[in-house]
Design an enzyme around this catalytic site. Structure first.
Site, short mmCIF file in Angstrom:
data_model
loop_
_atom_site.label_atom_id
_atom_site.label_comp_id
_atom_site.label_asym_id
_atom_site.label_seq_id
_atom_site.Cartn_x
_atom_site.Cartn_y
_atom_site.Cartn_z
N MET A 16 -49.00 6.79 12.41
CA MET A 16 -47.69 5.93 12.29
C MET A 16 -47.31 5.63 10.67
SD MET A 16 -46.92 2.18 13.83
CE MET A 16 -48.02 1.51 12.75
N PRO A 17 -46.11 6.17 10.18
CA PRO A 17 -45.87 5.88 8.87
C PRO A 17 -45.94 4.17 8.51
CG PRO A 17 -44.22 7.46 9.64
CD PRO A 17 -45.03 6.94 10.58
N GLY A 20 -41.65 0.99 7.59
CA GLY A 20 -40.18 1.56 8.20
C GLY A 20 -39.15 0.63 7.93
N LEU A 21 -37.96 1.08 8.42
CA LEU A 21 -36.59 0.44 8.72
C LEU A 21 -36.53 -0.41 9.87
CD1 LEU A 21 -34.01 -0.05 6.68
CD2 LEU A 21 -33.11 1.37 8.41
N ASP A 47 -37.47 1.46 13.30
CA ASP A 47 -37.93 0.50 14.31
C ASP A 47 -36.57 -0.23 15.04
OD1 ASP A 47 -40.46 -1.83 15.33
OD2 ASP A 47 -38.59 -2.64 14.92
N TYR A 52 -31.98 -5.53 20.61
CA TYR A 52 -31.37 -5.53 19.33
C TYR A 52 -29.91 -4.86 19.51
CZ TYR A 52 -36.09 -5.77 17.06
OH TYR A 52 -37.22 -6.39 16.58
N LYS A 81 -38.59 -1.27 22.04
CA LYS A 81 -39.64 -2.47 22.59
C LYS A 81 -38.81 -2.82 24.08
CE LYS A 81 -40.15 -4.43 17.96
NZ LYS A 81 -39.01 -3.48 17.32
N HIS A 114 -42.10 -6.17 24.19
CA HIS A 114 -41.28 -7.04 23.12
C HIS A 114 -41.89 -8.61 23.06
CE1 HIS A 114 -37.60 -7.55 20.26
NE2 HIS A 114 -38.53 -8.01 19.90
#
Length: 307
Positions: A16-17, A20-21, A47, A52, A81, A114
């Site tokens: 996993m980087p 993240g954005l 993300d 959202y 999520k 979440h």
């Protein structure tokens, strides 16, 4: 020192980087363009979340960059999520299906619960639901087996809730990640260290304390104006935001940072070509005042509320 974003090894074996954005707050315009810019800059972790309402913009932007040949789907690590309305075991797959449809992908790399809190939709506001997050987790495990999620994890859980999940007999998968509010004003050190010791990676959200002096009507301290942080920033010829993001990485955590500004998206990416000293790390960590911004007070009386 090259500015190469490190990857974290999840307990699933996937990488996993670590930067993240984030795409929270769909009310702000520009998420679609921000994701495209971030991918062009070099971000490979995006993300989002069902709640959202930014998943469609994320999916459109990623698909466009794939069609341009900038990245392949395998190059982009997508985290989303589970919405609180989908905690019933029979609804978990429905929740992910809605996300996958908007994201225009057949799988997500990481799927987080979440919140441990389950909700019911109501004519006015929300109602509590007593679904146990353990039952929700069992249903999420089936998503891994079905190839819809490469890894699953949790978000906004407290220590006791994480321990209860780990101690439950018969579960097939350990959480791969815990995403929590974390920054120098709420370091969450005990929970972070516990998870890392258990092989659970940790991700910080709201790493820059929203960058405001007032949040949802409550006065807050702005980490970007803190004397300790700004002093360290001057010593490294960096911005306060870069210093705080670097602090998070050096703690061994991933970090999701949101911006729709191209200049800030680029600035936030430049955090791996310098490092903080042990003394600087300690000074920033010592700023902790347990200033929690994301509280969801409307859920305080509900079962499994974590704070």
């Amino acid at each position: 020192m090259a500015n190469t974003i490190p990857c974290m090894k999840l307990n699933t074996g996937h990488s996993m980087p670590a930067l993240g954005l984030g795409t929270w707050n769909y009310r702000l315009p520009g998420i679609y363009d921000a994701v495209k810019t971030a991918i062009d800059v070099g971000y490979r972790h995006i993300d989002t979340a069902w709640v959202y309402e930014s998943e469609a913009d994320v999916g459109k932007a990623v698909k466009e960059k794939i069609s341009e040949g900038v990245v392949s789907r395998e190059d982009v690590f997508i985290t989303t999520k589970l919405g609180n309305y989908f905690h019933d075991p029979d609804e978990v797959a429905v929740g992910l299906r809605e996300s996958l449809d908007d994201l225009k992908t057949s799988y997500v790399d990481l799927y987080l619960m979440h919140w441990p809190v389950s909700l019911k939709k109501a004519a006015r506001g929300v109602l509590a639901d007593d679904t146990d997050y353990i039952d929700t987790w069992r249903a999420m495990e089936k998503l891994v087996d079905a190839g819809k999620a490469r890894a699953i994890g949790i978000s906004n859980f407290n220590m006791a809730q994480v321990e209860r999940l780990l101690q439950t007999d018969g579960l097939k998968y350990k959480p791969a990640n815990l995403q929590i509010e974390m920054n120098p004003y709420i370091t969450n050190t005990e929970l972070m260290q516990f998870c890392l010791e258990q092989g659970i990676s940790v991700t910080s959200y709201s790493p820059l304390t929203k960058g405001v002096a007032d949040y949802q009507g409550e006065g807050t301290f702005n980490i970007l104006e803190d004397d300790v942080v700004t002093k360290v920033a001057r010593q490294h010829s960096r911005t306060p935001a870069q210093v705080v993001l670097r602090w998070t990485l050096q703690r061994g955590c991933a970090v999701m940072v949101k911006s729709c500004s191209e200049s800030r998206i680029r600035e936030n990416f430049q955090i791996c070509d310098f490092s903080l000293t042990n003394e600087e790390m300690a000074a920033i960590t010592n700023l902790n005042i347990n200033q929690r911004l994301v509280k969801r007070d409307n859920m305080k009386s509900f079962p499994w509320y974590p704070f």
